[in-house]
Design a protein around this motif. Structure first.
Motif, PDB file in Angstrom:
ATOM      1  N   ARG A 133       0.832  -1.205   0.000  1.00  0.00           N
ATOM      2  CA  ARG A 133       0.000   0.000   0.000  1.00  0.00           C
ATOM      3  C   ARG A 133       0.869   1.258   0.000  1.00  0.00           C
ATOM      4  O   ARG A 133       2.002   1.237   0.459  1.00  0.00           O
ATOM      5  N   TRP A 134       0.264   2.345  -0.448  1.00  0.00           N
ATOM      6  CA  TRP A 134       0.906   3.663  -0.468  1.00  0.00           C
ATOM      7  C   TRP A 134       0.015   4.651   0.276  1.00  0.00           C
ATOM      8  O   TRP A 134      -1.185   4.739  -0.002  1.00  0.00           O
ATOM      9  N   ARG A 135       0.598   5.417   1.207  1.00  0.00           N
ATOM     10  CA  ARG A 135      -0.105   6.494   1.913  1.00  0.00           C
ATOM     11  C   ARG A 135       0.756   7.757   1.843  1.00  0.00           C
ATOM     12  O   ARG A 135       1.948   7.710   2.146  1.00  0.00           O
ATOM     13  N   ILE A 154       1.252  13.338  -6.915  1.00  0.00           N
ATOM     14  CA  ILE A 154       0.777  12.231  -6.075  1.00  0.00           C
ATOM     15  C   ILE A 154      -0.534  11.671  -6.632  1.00  0.00           C
ATOM     16  O   ILE A 154      -0.724  10.451  -6.697  1.00  0.00           O
ATOM     17  N   GLU A 155      -1.435  12.547  -7.051  1.00  0.00           N
ATOM     18  CA  GLU A 155      -2.706  12.091  -7.626  1.00  0.00           C
ATOM     19  C   GLU A 155      -2.465  11.258  -8.883  1.00  0.00           C
ATOM     20  O   GLU A 155      -3.080  10.205  -9.073  1.00  0.00           O
ATOM     21  N   CYS A 158      -1.023   7.840  -7.798  1.00  0.00           N
ATOM     22  CA  CYS A 158      -2.049   6.922  -7.276  1.00  0.00           C
ATOM     23  C   CYS A 158      -2.910   6.338  -8.394  1.00  0.00           C
ATOM     24  O   CYS A 158      -3.245   5.156  -8.361  1.00  0.00           O
ATOM     25  N   ARG A 159      -3.246   7.159  -9.381  1.00  0.00           N
ATOM     26  CA  ARG A 159      -4.017   6.648 -10.529  1.00  0.00           C
ATOM     27  C   ARG A 159      -3.200   5.610 -11.300  1.00  0.00           C
ATOM     28  O   ARG A 159      -3.712   4.578 -11.731  1.00  0.00           O
ATOM     29  N   ASP A 164      -3.753   0.003  -3.625  1.00  0.00           N
ATOM     30  CA  ASP A 164      -4.284   0.784  -2.509  1.00  0.00           C
ATOM     31  C   ASP A 164      -3.363   1.976  -2.250  1.00  0.00           C
ATOM     32  O   ASP A 164      -2.315   1.840  -1.623  1.00  0.00           O
ATOM     33  N   CYS A 165      -3.754   3.123  -2.773  1.00  0.00           N
ATOM     34  CA  CYS A 165      -2.929   4.334  -2.715  1.00  0.00           C
ATOM     35  C   CYS A 165      -3.838   5.504  -2.338  1.00  0.00           C
ATOM     36  O   CYS A 165      -4.859   5.729  -2.990  1.00  0.00           O
ATOM     37  N   MET A 166      -3.473   6.211  -1.267  1.00  0.00           N
ATOM     38  CA  MET A 166      -4.307   7.322  -0.798  1.00  0.00           C
ATOM     39  C   MET A 166      -3.472   8.543  -0.456  1.00  0.00           C
ATOM     40  O   MET A 166      -2.378   8.412   0.097  1.00  0.00           O
ATOM     41  N   LEU A 167      -4.032   9.694  -0.763  1.00  0.00           N
ATOM     42  CA  LEU A 167      -3.445  10.975  -0.395  1.00  0.00           C
ATOM     43  C   LEU A 167      -4.328  11.625   0.654  1.00  0.00           C
ATOM     44  O   LEU A 167      -5.528  11.768   0.461  1.00  0.00           O
TER      45      LEU A 167
END
Length: 194
Positions: A133-135, A154-155, A158-159, A164-167
């Motif tokens: 995952r990425w946070r 970052i957006e 994540c795309r 599972d990647c959230m900003l």
């Protein structure tokens, strides 16, 4: 220090200011984080001057530190989580591409991955970028990495990474670990699953 070393989760802490003259920074930088996660083993090395996080020297230092943890606890370290603050986020990305261990969770605080290239190119550097995952915690008042450049990168990341990647973007967020620890402790705790 965790009671059960053999099964404790291992987190690698990548400090910021990697090109500063303080070559001992890493030896204490991860201490604050380790207080938040007393049941994990925190590995905190020191990047310094020309030996910054995205060099073969520091890649080998991190692996040697993880090998040392494995020897001490008499159990392999097959999986790690990564935390990077400021320049340390580059270490998280670099380890995700080149590191020997599987990465479970990542937390990047006040980061600027754009220094490593456009988001699609960074994601495409290795299929391992899609493991774990990425946070991201990023602020609108970041004095070093302007939100107008950092947030869109970052957006896009994540795309592109498609895992599972959230900003968590805080318009008042500053370029300061203590700000995030004080204002967003829940997000920090969620980022590294125990």
């Amino acid at each position: 220090m965790p009671k059960d070393l053999a099964s404790a989760q291992v987190v690698v802490w990548f400090h910021g200011g990697m090109t500063s003259g303080n070559c001992q920074k890493g030896f204490v930088a991860g201490d604050d984080f380790s207080k938040l996660f007393p049941h994990v083993i925190v590995v905190s090395a020191s990047a310094c001057r020309e030996n910054h996080w995205v060099t073969a020297t520091m890649e080998s230092v991190i692996e040697a530190a993880l090998d040392s943890v494995a020897a001490r606890r008499k159990a392999p370290v097959n999986e790690v989580s990564l935390v990077g603050v400021s320049d340390g986020a580059l270490g998280v990305i670099n380890y995700s591409v080149k590191g020997r261990r599987r990465v479970r969770d990542r937390l990047l605080v006040s980061s600027f991955g754009k220094l490593l290239g456009d988001a699609p190119a960074v994601v495409g550097a290795s299929p391992r970028m899609r493991d774990g995952r990425w946070r991201f915690l990023q602020g609108g008042n970041d004095r070093l990495f302007p939100a107008g450049e950092a947030k869109p990168w970052i957006e896009d990341f994540c795309r592109e990474v498609r895992v599972d990647c959230m900003l968590r973007f805080d318009p008042a967020g500053e370029h300061d670990w203590s700000y995030w620890r004080e204002k967003h402790l829940d997000e920090i705790r969620e980022a590294i699953r125990q």
